[in-house]
Design a protein around this motif. Structure first.
Motif, PDB file in Angstrom:
ATOM      1  N   GLN A  24       0.833  -1.169  -0.032  1.00  0.00           N
ATOM      2  CA  GLN A  24       0.061   0.033  -0.084  1.00  0.00           C
ATOM      3  C   GLN A  24       0.953   1.159  -0.139  1.00  0.00           C
ATOM      4  OE1 GLN A  24      -2.180  -0.761   3.670  1.00  0.00           O
ATOM      5  NE2 GLN A  24      -3.926  -1.997   2.574  1.00  0.00           N
ATOM      6  N   THR A  25       0.736   2.147  -1.185  1.00  0.00           N
ATOM      7  CA  THR A  25       1.690   2.930  -1.129  1.00  0.00           C
ATOM      8  C   THR A  25       0.783   4.434  -1.418  1.00  0.00           C
ATOM      9  OG1 THR A  25       3.464   1.654  -2.144  1.00  0.00           O
ATOM     10  CG2 THR A  25       3.677   4.101  -2.659  1.00  0.00           C
ATOM     11  N   LEU A  26       1.205   5.363  -0.629  1.00  0.00           N
ATOM     12  CA  LEU A  26       0.763   6.735  -0.888  1.00  0.00           C
ATOM     13  C   LEU A  26       1.606   7.694  -1.513  1.00  0.00           C
ATOM     14  CD1 LEU A  26      -1.432   9.078  -0.086  1.00  0.00           C
ATOM     15  CD2 LEU A  26      -0.096   9.646   1.678  1.00  0.00           C
ATOM     16  N   ILE A  27       1.154   7.888  -2.859  1.00  0.00           N
ATOM     17  CA  ILE A  27       2.050   8.772  -3.875  1.00  0.00           C
ATOM     18  C   ILE A  27       1.795  10.300  -3.482  1.00  0.00           C
ATOM     19  CG2 ILE A  27       2.853   9.364  -6.016  1.00  0.00           C
ATOM     20  CD1 ILE A  27       1.691   6.530  -6.667  1.00  0.00           C
ATOM     21  N   ILE A  28       2.495  10.923  -3.079  1.00  0.00           N
ATOM     22  CA  ILE A  28       2.113  12.561  -2.373  1.00  0.00           C
ATOM     23  C   ILE A  28       3.187  13.585  -3.362  1.00  0.00           C
ATOM     24  CG2 ILE A  28       1.595  11.560  -0.060  1.00  0.00           C
ATOM     25  CD1 ILE A  28       4.221  12.301   1.013  1.00  0.00           C
ATOM     26  N   GLY A  29       2.529  14.704  -3.213  1.00  0.00           N
ATOM     27  CA  GLY A  29       3.088  15.901  -4.101  1.00  0.00           C
ATOM     28  C   GLY A  29       2.053  16.877  -4.213  1.00  0.00           C
ATOM     29  N   ALA A  30       2.822  18.024  -4.753  1.00  0.00           N
ATOM     30  CA  ALA A  30       1.543  18.991  -4.895  1.00  0.00           C
ATOM     31  C   ALA A  30       1.165  18.844  -6.171  1.00  0.00           C
ATOM     32  CB  ALA A  30       2.453  20.409  -5.078  1.00  0.00           C
ATOM     33  N   ASN A  31       0.080  19.607  -6.591  1.00  0.00           N
ATOM     34  CA  ASN A  31      -0.607  19.514  -7.647  1.00  0.00           C
ATOM     35  C   ASN A  31       0.259  19.794  -8.844  1.00  0.00           C
ATOM     36  OD1 ASN A  31      -3.253  18.937  -6.765  1.00  0.00           O
ATOM     37  ND2 ASN A  31      -4.131  21.004  -7.276  1.00  0.00           N
ATOM     38  N   VAL A  33       2.718  17.971 -10.374  1.00  0.00           N
ATOM     39  CA  VAL A  33       4.098  17.517 -10.136  1.00  0.00           C
ATOM     40  C   VAL A  33       4.053  16.191 -10.762  1.00  0.00           C
ATOM     41  CG1 VAL A  33       4.408  18.712  -8.213  1.00  0.00           C
ATOM     42  CG2 VAL A  33       3.785  16.366  -7.821  1.00  0.00           C
ATOM     43  N   GLY A  34       3.042  15.641 -11.373  1.00  0.00           N
ATOM     44  CA  GLY A  34       3.009  14.271 -12.045  1.00  0.00           C
ATOM     45  C   GLY A  34       2.592  13.068 -11.435  1.00  0.00           C
ATOM     46  N   LYS A  35       1.618  13.290 -10.358  1.00  0.00           N
ATOM     47  CA  LYS A  35       1.064  11.959  -9.762  1.00  0.00           C
ATOM     48  C   LYS A  35       0.254  11.354 -10.946  1.00  0.00           C
ATOM     49  CE  LYS A  35      -0.844  14.325  -6.452  1.00  0.00           C
ATOM     50  NZ  LYS A  35      -0.498  15.548  -6.491  1.00  0.00           N
ATOM     51  N   THR A  36      -0.716  11.988 -11.681  1.00  0.00           N
ATOM     52  CA  THR A  36      -1.407  11.481 -12.570  1.00  0.00           C
ATOM     53  C   THR A  36      -0.752  10.750 -13.571  1.00  0.00           C
ATOM     54  OG1 THR A  36      -3.418  12.887 -12.271  1.00  0.00           O
ATOM     55  CG2 THR A  36      -3.134  11.985 -14.259  1.00  0.00           C
ATOM     56  N   ASN A  37       0.537  11.594 -14.062  1.00  0.00           N
ATOM     57  CA  ASN A  37       1.320  10.975 -14.920  1.00  0.00           C
ATOM     58  C   ASN A  37       2.014   9.689 -14.691  1.00  0.00           C
ATOM     59  OD1 ASN A  37       0.976  13.114 -16.740  1.00  0.00           O
ATOM     60  ND2 ASN A  37       2.460  14.133 -16.051  1.00  0.00           N
TER      61      ASN A  37
END
Length: 373
Positions: A24-31, A33-37
């Motif tokens: 289970q991984t939480l991918i964090i970062g500001a809008n 920055v590439g989370k959707t990519n």
């Protein structure tokens, strides 16, 4: 099975980046920055909802900063013990590990590669493994009513297929009882004085217009007269002591969407394939205490691997440090810094392309602005 590592080269905003994943991984970062990519890179390899056209990409998918004309997305999979995967990947697995790679270049076609090591990768004609290993993805723009319209019958049919004979027989008996009661209800509806009066006028005129149908009259029915069709058109509603209530409120709708989606995944589990999950911004429209509850729920109820993207400090606070994968700047340890970062992210999100499209499609004026509480 676990997606252990993702290595992206030349795709969108990623020049050359590696990411490590836990069960289970939480991918964090500001809008922005590439989370959707990042999730889309995985989707290219594992999302069966993407077609051949989607896999070919466009010039805008290549990293503009490096000027590259080549994309390479490499996934390392570990702990492969499932028989369905061992069978389909055969000689591509060694020590319960293997590699799957997607490559593409401008003015060329994409390729899929598999092997137990980067030095022995072999090119494959297609994503031949997609029926045995795939990714279920929920994007940030989920819409409850559209989802239920698409999935309602499938969800009910899947649940029906999993019933034993005793429960199926019991349901058939209840369906017959519902049919009988529907006849009674519709009979009583048409016995109402104002209904019968209105129908008398309609049927008088209909008899004058028709030939050979003089003995056929129209009637009002309470929604549906056939029990089977009635059950196929069930709608979702809140249940309270005062009866069913209309669904409303973005936060509650988000909870219902996720609960329904997770329930569907659990119902249709099958040993002949392996699925991992990716959910974008599960905290959308939820108050902080509901965000924490949702984070706990996701971690507790997903037995398979799940990847979550978020910029919520409430979601992040429920994950251990080793289960977080950051994109962009370091995620602050100070709760106040986390809160301020989340507030800034909300205001930045008002002007991102996805928000502009959403406002346009839903007739939301830009002048309304946004807020954080």
């Amino acid at each position: 099975m676990r997606i252990e590592k993702l290595h992206i080269k030349g795709f969108r905003n990623f020049r050359d980046e590696e990411f490590l994943f836990q069960p289970q991984t939480l991918i964090i970062g500001a809008n922005d920055v590439g989370k959707t990519n990042l999730l889309y890179a995985l989707r290219l390899l594992f999302d069966k909802s993407l077609n051949e056209h989607d896999l070919e990409l466009t010039d805008s998918d290549y990293n503009v900063y490096s000027g590259t004309e080549y994309i390479e997305i490499t996934v390392t999979i570990s702990e492969i013990t499932e028989e369905c995967l061992v069978s389909i990947f055969a000689g591509n697995i060694k020590d319960e590990k293997m590699i799957i790679r997607y490559t593409n270049s401008k003015n060329s076609q994409y390729s899929i590669w598999t092997g137990y090591d980067e030095s022995v990768l072999e090119e494959q004609a297609t994503r031949y493994y997609i029926k045995r290993l795939n990714m279920q993805y929920v994007d940030a723009n989920r819409e409850l009513f559209g989802f239920l319209k698409r999935e309602r019958v499938q969800l009910l049919n899947i649940a029906k297929e999993h019933l034993d004979k005793e429960k199926k027989d019991a349901d058939e008996t209840l369906t017959d009882e519902i049919q009988s009661r529907l006849h009674d209800i519709n009979s009583k509806v048409n016995s109402l004085n104002y209904v019968s009066s209105a129908l008398e006028s309609v049927n008088t005129e209909l008899a004058r217009l028709s030939i050979h149908n003089e003995d056929q009259n129209v009637k009002f029915i309470a929604g549906e007269s056939d029990a089977g069709k009635l059950l196929d058109t069930l709608i979702l509603a809140y249940s309270s002591d005062e009866g069913p209530l209309t669904i409303g409120g973005d936060g509650r709708n988000n909870q219902i969407f996720l609960a329904t989606w997770i329930a569907k995944q659990n119902i249709q589990k099958n040993i002949d394939h392996v699925t991992f999950f990716a959910i974008e911004e599960p905290e959308a429209h939820l108050h902080p205490h509901q965000q924490r509850k949702l984070s706990e729920y996701i971690q507790r109820n997903f037995k398979d691997q799940v990847l979550i993207t978020s910029h919520s400090p409430q979601i992040a606070s429920q994950f251990k440090a080793e289960y977080k994968e950051k994109i962009g700047e370091d995620f602050p340890d100070d709760p106040k810094e986390q809160l301020m970062g989340a507030i800034k992210a909300v205001f930045r999100s008002w002007d991102n392309p996805r928000a502009n499209v959403y406002r346009r499609d839903n007739d939301i004026p830009y002048s309304w602005g946004t807020a954080v509480n």
